[in-house]
Enzyme design. Structure first.
Site, short mmCIF file in Angstrom:
data_model
loop_
_atom_site.label_atom_id
_atom_site.label_comp_id
_atom_site.label_asym_id
_atom_site.label_seq_id
_atom_site.Cartn_x
_atom_site.Cartn_y
_atom_site.Cartn_z
N SER A 65 0.82 -1.21 0.00
CA SER A 65 0.00 0.00 0.00
C SER A 65 0.85 1.26 0.00
O SER A 65 2.03 1.25 0.38
CB SER A 65 -0.92 0.01 1.23
N1 SAM Z 1 -0.20 -5.23 4.18
C1 SAM Z 1 0.47 -5.54 2.94
C2 SAM Z 1 1.83 -4.92 2.84
O1 SAM Z 1 2.27 -4.23 3.77
O2 SAM Z 1 2.48 -5.16 1.82
C3 SAM Z 1 -0.35 -5.19 1.73
C4 SAM Z 1 -1.49 -6.10 1.60
S1 SAM Z 1 -2.19 -6.25 0.02
C5 SAM Z 1 -2.93 -4.68 -0.24
C6 SAM Z 1 -3.53 -7.33 0.50
C7 SAM Z 1 -3.07 -8.72 0.87
O3 SAM Z 1 -4.18 -9.43 1.43
C8 SAM Z 1 -2.60 -9.53 -0.35
O4 SAM Z 1 -1.30 -9.98 -0.14
C9 SAM Z 1 -3.60 -10.67 -0.40
O5 SAM Z 1 -3.06 -11.88 -0.90
C10 SAM Z 1 -4.03 -10.78 1.05
N2 SAM Z 1 -5.31 -11.48 1.29
C11 SAM Z 1 -6.46 -11.40 0.57
N3 SAM Z 1 -7.40 -12.17 1.13
C12 SAM Z 1 -6.84 -12.76 2.22
C13 SAM Z 1 -7.33 -13.67 3.21
N4 SAM Z 1 -8.57 -14.14 3.19
N5 SAM Z 1 -6.49 -14.03 4.20
C14 SAM Z 1 -5.20 -13.56 4.25
N6 SAM Z 1 -4.69 -12.72 3.32
C15 SAM Z 1 -5.51 -12.31 2.33
#
Ligand code: SAM
Length: 220
Positions: A65
């Site tokens: 993000s």
């Molecule tokens: N917080 C992260 C960072 O600092 O880089 C960015 C996160 S990215 C915007 C959203 C993340 O949520 C992705 O890596 C995606 O694979 C994960 N995600 C989506 N659904 C999920 C779930 N049900 N459980 C765990 N992770 C999930």
């Protein structure tokens, strides 16, 4: 190859212009962004943009993000240093690293095994040992380490997943983006008199939360 001094300068500019400049002035928060090397969490092809004012791709169709959004969501958790925090959506591991500078223990769960493994390796390499990365669907939380003083979802959910409320400690906060791709907002939830209450923050754009309490592919 960019020198460590140049990277520290880029971080300081990021802090002053993008975070402090937008009204987040808590010194503990600003210091966390000064010390965590964001460039270690972005793919090599994007090193030049590591400290820019926008999100970047990290593979698997996911993103790290924008720095300000990481800062705002961290700020909304109101951490003082002694908390246990759950992050749902590890991605690159950057938000987890920031949280680990602001809280006592961080659990972070990621649905893509490749991202979880890479984030765990980077965090271990940087000696962030009070962050534990778990691989799996975190949309319903992580009951085995509950209760949490803070829960942060870094992907956009249709609504706050109901099982998370039972995993919040007394006075704890749940911060998440909610709503479809076209109209997401940051929400802050707290339990008051036994009832979950929501305050809205700003409009945002996040990748979708998947899994049991997330969006089905094509529905978001
Ligand atoms: N917080 C992260 C960072 O600092 O880089 C960015 C996160 S990215 C915007 C959203 C993340 O949520 C992705 O890596 C995606 O694979 C994960 N995600 C989506 N659904 C999920 C779930 N049900 N459980 C765990 N992770 C999930």
């Amino acid at each position: 190859m960019i020198s460590e001094e140049a990277q520290a300068l880029e971080r300081e500019l990021m802090v002053v212009q993008q975070i402090k400049g937008r009204g987040l002035t808590d010194e503990r928060l600003l210091n966390a962004f000064r010390v965590v090397p964001r460039h270690r969490f972005v793919p090599e092809g994007y090193l030049d943009s590591a400290y820019e004012d926008f999100p970047l791709p990290i593979g698997q169709g996911q993103t790290i993000s924008q720095p300000y959004i990481v800062a705002l969501m961290t700020h909304l958790l109101r951490l003082t240093g002694n908390e246990t925090v759950l992050e749902i959506g590890t991605g690159s591991g950057y938000q987890a690293a920031i949280l680990s500078r602001m809280a006592r223990q961080v659990y972070s769960i990621e649905i893509h095994p490749e991202l979880a493994q890479h984030a765990a390796e980077v965090l271990a390499d940087l000696n962030y040992f009070h962050v534990e990365i778990i691989t799996g669907d975190g949309s319903g939380g992580l009951p085995e380490h509950a209760p949490y003083n803070g829960i942060i979802i870094t992907a956009s959910a249709p609504e706050a997943p109901p099982p998370l409320f039972a995993q919040l400690a007394e006075g704890g906060r749940l911060v998440l983006p909610a709503g479809p791709r076209s109209s997401q907002e940051l929400e802050v939830w707290q339990i008051q008199d036994g009832v979950p209450k929501c305050k809205k923050s700003i409009p945002v754009v996040f990748v979708p939360l998947r899994g049991e309490y997330g969006w089905k592919v094509g529905e978001e």
